[in-house]
Scaffold this motif. Structure first.
Motif, PDB file in Angstrom:
ATOM      1  N   ILE A   1       8.658   7.779  -0.169  1.00 27.78           N
ATOM      2  CA  ILE A   1       7.817   6.638   0.037  1.00 27.78           C
ATOM      3  C   ILE A   1       6.899   6.850   1.058  1.00 27.78           C
ATOM      4  CG2 ILE A   1       7.457   4.011  -0.365  1.00 27.78           C
ATOM      5  CD1 ILE A   1       8.541   5.368  -2.959  1.00 27.78           C
ATOM      6  N   TYR A   2       5.726   6.713   1.038  1.00 30.42           N
ATOM      7  CA  TYR A   2       4.742   6.880   2.107  1.00 30.42           C
ATOM      8  C   TYR A   2       3.468   6.027   2.226  1.00 30.42           C
ATOM      9  CZ  TYR A   2       1.485   9.125  -0.654  1.00 30.42           C
ATOM     10  OH  TYR A   2       0.534   9.523  -1.974  1.00 30.42           O
ATOM     11  N   ARG A   3       2.857   5.969   3.405  1.00 30.30           N
ATOM     12  CA  ARG A   3       1.496   5.271   3.403  1.00 30.30           C
ATOM     13  C   ARG A   3       0.922   6.001   4.532  1.00 30.30           C
ATOM     14  NH1 ARG A   3       1.674  -0.985   5.051  1.00 30.30           N
ATOM     15  NH2 ARG A   3       1.761   0.068   7.149  1.00 30.30           N
ATOM     16  N   PRO A   4      -0.455   6.075   4.476  1.00 36.46           N
ATOM     17  CA  PRO A   4      -1.335   6.860   5.686  1.00 36.46           C
ATOM     18  C   PRO A   4      -1.019   5.503   6.814  1.00 36.46           C
ATOM     19  CG  PRO A   4      -2.541   7.002   3.626  1.00 36.46           C
ATOM     20  CD  PRO A   4      -1.292   6.319   3.266  1.00 36.46           C
ATOM     21  N   GLN A   5      -0.990   6.029   7.958  1.00 38.52           N
ATOM     22  CA  GLN A   5      -0.996   5.268   9.190  1.00 38.52           C
ATOM     23  C   GLN A   5      -1.574   5.859  10.300  1.00 38.52           C
ATOM     24  OE1 GLN A   5       0.670   2.501   8.887  1.00 38.52           O
ATOM     25  NE2 GLN A   5       1.646   1.632  10.774  1.00 38.52           N
ATOM     26  N   CYS A   6      -2.950   6.153  10.181  1.00 32.52           N
ATOM     27  CA  CYS A   6      -3.736   7.055  11.058  1.00 32.52           C
ATOM     28  C   CYS A   6      -4.278   5.910  12.060  1.00 32.52           C
ATOM     29  CB  CYS A   6      -4.913   7.597  10.577  1.00 32.52           C
ATOM     30  SG  CYS A   6      -4.491   8.803   9.035  1.00 32.52           S
ATOM     31  N   GLN A   7      -4.282   6.367  13.417  1.00 27.66           N
ATOM     32  CA  GLN A   7      -4.687   5.449  14.558  1.00 27.66           C
ATOM     33  C   GLN A   7      -5.953   4.936  14.698  1.00 27.66           C
ATOM     34  OE1 GLN A   7      -2.790   7.214  17.941  1.00 27.66           O
ATOM     35  NE2 GLN A   7      -0.872   6.775  17.218  1.00 27.66           N
ATOM     36  N   ASP A   8      -6.696   6.121  14.162  1.00 30.24           N
ATOM     37  CA  ASP A   8      -8.299   5.931  14.394  1.00 30.24           C
ATOM     38  C   ASP A   8      -9.157   6.149  13.225  1.00 30.24           C
ATOM     39  OD1 ASP A   8      -8.005   6.082  17.370  1.00 30.24           O
ATOM     40  OD2 ASP A   8      -7.689   8.058  17.231  1.00 30.24           O
ATOM     41  N   CYS A   9      -8.426   5.869  12.133  1.00 32.03           N
ATOM     42  CA  CYS A   9      -9.108   6.006  10.681  1.00 32.03           C
ATOM     43  C   CYS A   9      -8.421   5.274   9.559  1.00 32.03           C
ATOM     44  CB  CYS A   9      -9.259   7.584  10.397  1.00 32.03           C
ATOM     45  SG  CYS A   9      -9.885   7.915   8.817  1.00 32.03           S
TER      46      CYS A   9
ATOM     47  N   GLY B   1       0.804  -1.157   0.176  1.00 27.27           N
ATOM     48  CA  GLY B   1      -0.001  -0.152  -0.119  1.00 27.27           C
ATOM     49  C   GLY B   1       0.684   1.374  -0.089  1.00 27.27           C
ATOM     50  N   PHE B   2       1.987   1.314  -0.246  1.00 22.17           N
ATOM     51  CA  PHE B   2       2.809   2.471  -0.221  1.00 22.17           C
ATOM     52  C   PHE B   2       2.791   3.154  -1.664  1.00 22.17           C
ATOM     53  CE2 PHE B   2       4.751   0.373   3.559  1.00 22.17           C
ATOM     54  CZ  PHE B   2       5.193   1.451   4.200  1.00 22.17           C
ATOM     55  N   ARG B   3       2.956   4.508  -1.584  1.00 20.38           N
ATOM     56  CA  ARG B   3       2.788   5.180  -2.802  1.00 20.38           C
ATOM     57  C   ARG B   3       4.143   6.232  -2.713  1.00 20.38           C
ATOM     58  NH1 ARG B   3       0.000   4.736  -7.014  1.00 20.38           N
ATOM     59  NH2 ARG B   3      -0.571   6.790  -7.317  1.00 20.38           N
ATOM     60  N   ARG B   4       4.414   6.646  -3.906  1.00 17.27           N
ATOM     61  CA  ARG B   4       5.634   7.577  -4.221  1.00 17.27           C
ATOM     62  C   ARG B   4       5.140   9.137  -4.499  1.00 17.27           C
ATOM     63  NH1 ARG B   4       8.195  10.347  -8.122  1.00 17.27           N
ATOM     64  NH2 ARG B   4       6.868   9.605  -9.763  1.00 17.27           N
TER      65      ARG B   4
END
Length: 238
Positions: A56-64, A48-51
């Motif tokens: 290189i990143y991916r959302p990592q929200c705790q409550d969403c 699920g990572f993107r550029r």
């Protein structure tokens, strides 16, 4: 966090969400100092990572968990009636893949697109520095796909070529040509190119059910989503 590749990952403090106005987001980034290449990025895309630029990143929200990575399994793709009409409507468009270099004509179209379509977004106001840092990288196999009619540039699709598929980075087009559905045409081209190259997927980035701007992604069926740490088919009525 450290992946099996040895790359470390770092999370940001909570910040304004780019997709949902009432949410705070946390982003997980691969260590920008670590060596990166298209092969490793392709492996990370499976999770699920993107550029964005060199990052290189991916959302990592705790409550969403609203941001869901999605991809098209191209061999199973069947264009719907509207997509077939888009192809026919654009039979007069010439499509060319070119090297990922800065071209003033491309940037002028990008700036026009951002000013008219995304003046309320975090990419406004556009600048050359922002354009280059967002779309280009030092290590990725990226191509710019031009869509022209009688020589006039209608759209540009920025596309990363990975071992496991094509990754649709961003598409911008002339807002005055909206009736051509150029965003849809760009995805259809990438599906066809993936099939031609024998690649299994086109990665469309994140789908957010509550964001109307993301609705177009579910029109490409079948569509797979990375949920609960695995890829699975997303129902057409999701």
């Amino acid at each position: 966090m450290t992946a099996s590749s040895g790359i470390k990952f770092f999370s940001t403090p909570p910040h304004a969400c780019s997709y949902l106005d009432d949410r705070k987001a946390i982003t997980l980034f691969a260590d920008p100092q670590a060596p990166m290449n298209s092969t490793l990025y392709g492996q990370l895309s499976l999770y699920g990572f993107r550029r964005s630029g060199n990052y290189i990143y991916r959302p990592q929200c705790q409550d969403c968990q609203a941001c869901i990575p999605v991809r098209i399994p191209v061999d199973a793709f069947e264009p719907n009636r509207q997509q077939r009409k888009t192809r026919m409507r654009n039979a007069d468009v010439e499509i060319t893949s070119v090297n990922a270099n800065f071209v003033q004509e491309h940037y002028d179209l990008y700036a026009k697109y951002i000013h008219i379509r995304h003046a309320d977004g975090d990419m406004f106001p556009p600048s050359i520095a922002q354009y280059v840092s967002f779309l280009f990288s030092d290590w990725c196999n990226t191509r710019l796909v031009e869509f022209r009619h009688d020589g006039k540039l209608l759209a540009v699709a920025v596309c990363d070529f990975l071992r496991n598929g094509l990754s649709a980075v961003y598409t911008f087009y002339d807002p005055e040509e909206e009736k051509r559905s150029l965003g849809t045409l760009a995805v259809l081209w990438q599906i066809g190119e993936a099939i031609r190259l024998g690649l299994p997927y086109v990665y469309l980035g994140y789908w957010v059910q509550e964001s109307p701007k993301m609705a177009y992604k579910t029109r490409f069926q079948p569509l797979e989503a990375f949920m609960y740490q695995r890829w699975q088919e997303l129902p057409p009525d999701a």
